[in-house]
Scaffold this active site. Structure first.
Site, mmCIF file in Angstrom:
data_model
loop_
_atom_site.group_PDB
_atom_site.id
_atom_site.type_symbol
_atom_site.label_atom_id
_atom_site.label_comp_id
_atom_site.label_asym_id
_atom_site.label_seq_id
_atom_site.Cartn_x
_atom_site.Cartn_y
_atom_site.Cartn_z
ATOM 1 C CG ASP A 7 -1.939 1.450 1.042
ATOM 2 O OD1 ASP A 7 -2.897 0.690 0.133
ATOM 3 O OD2 ASP A 7 -1.715 1.748 2.402
ATOM 4 C CD GLU A 9 -1.458 6.290 2.920
ATOM 5 O OE1 GLU A 9 -2.129 7.409 2.487
ATOM 6 O OE2 GLU A 9 -1.728 4.914 3.080
ATOM 7 C CD GLU A 52 -7.097 19.721 0.168
ATOM 8 O OE1 GLU A 52 -6.189 19.616 0.183
ATOM 9 O OE2 GLU A 52 -7.947 20.757 -0.473
ATOM 10 C CG HIS A 150 -6.039 5.812 4.838
ATOM 11 N ND1 HIS A 150 -6.148 5.929 3.384
ATOM 12 C CD2 HIS A 150 -7.213 5.588 5.301
ATOM 13 C CE1 HIS A 150 -7.579 5.221 3.435
ATOM 14 N NE2 HIS A 150 -8.465 6.163 4.423
ATOM 15 C CG ASP A 155 -4.028 1.089 5.362
ATOM 16 O OD1 ASP A 155 -4.584 0.629 6.675
ATOM 17 O OD2 ASP A 155 -4.265 2.291 4.894
#
Length: 235
Positions: A7, A9, A52, A150, A155
């Site tokens: 995963d 980010e 965000e 997250h 994850d």
């Protein structure tokens, strides 16, 4: 079979718009069983962090400012990935960022043929249902209580459990357990056979004695209309 569940980010949705990778987490599984081997790195994106994106993963520009840039972790990451299939949720997103970062530091892209997308698998297995990682964890009883925000490694660890369930999960475990039990029984049988001394018994006599033959003849004489007497004698 070795597979890597991973995963990422990022600072945003597209590397073509100037967004960068900020975290990657990888979990090794062999025959759909986690081995405990992982790779994890925070990455300095060399740019600002949109609010965000920070709200999603909690990684600020200040936190990432002393972390290594991607080219400094690329070799170790590539070595960990090897040539194994790569499993991700909405995998085209993660592959896009991974390959963009690899290209920027002169490394070959990861072939898309190695991609396994758990989102596509979930949509096929559960049409009309929710397919987010949270929803799949709830569906399969995977504990996500530590997932406040997250995080790439957390994850990936959750996704590894979900992926196993999407591929038949508990049945895989039953099959492995049965195979291990059969192997243990076979090994024990071999050990017992090898440890036991070989005993050779003399053959028992099987011919009838004179007294037994006499009793048999007397018994035959008492039979009334035996079947063999009804068969015509042949020349």
């Amino acid at each position: 079979m070795r597979e890597i569940v991973f995963d990422t980010e990022t600072t945003g949705l597209s590397p073509q718009e100037g967004h960068r990778l900020v975290e990657i987490g990888c979990v090794e599984i062999v025959n759909r069983v986690p081995t405990g081997q992982t790779f994890h790195a925070y990455i300095n994106p060399e740019r600002s962090m949109p609010s965000e994106a920070e709200a999603v993963h909690g990684l600020s520009a200040i936190f990432l400012s002393d972390k290594p840039c991607f080219h400094l972790v690329a070799e170790e990451l590539i070595a960990f990935l090897g040539d194994s299939p790569l499993v991700a949720h909405n995998a085209t997103f993660d592959f896009a960022f991974l390959n963009w970062e690899l290209a920027q530091c002169g490394h070959p892209s990861v072939a898309m043929t190695r991609m396994i997308d758990t989102l596509a698998i979930a949509r096929t297995r559960h049409p009309g249902a929710k397919h987010s990682l949270d929803a799949l964890c709830s569906r399969y009883g995977v504990d996500r209580s530590q997932r406040v925000k997250h995080g790439a490694l957390l994850d990936a660890e959750l996704l590894a459990q979900v992926y196993v369930e999407l591929c038949g999960g508990r049945q895989i475990g039953f099959m492995l357990a049965a195979e291990n039990a059969d192997a243990a029984i076979s090994a024990e049988a071999v050990a017992v056979r090898n440890a036991a001394p070989l005993i050779v018994r003399p053959p028992r006599p099987h011919h009838a004695s004179a007294a037994e033959l006499e009793r048999h003849a007397a018994f035959i004489q008492k039979l009334v209309d035996p079947l063999w007497a009804q068969v015509p004698a042949t020349a």
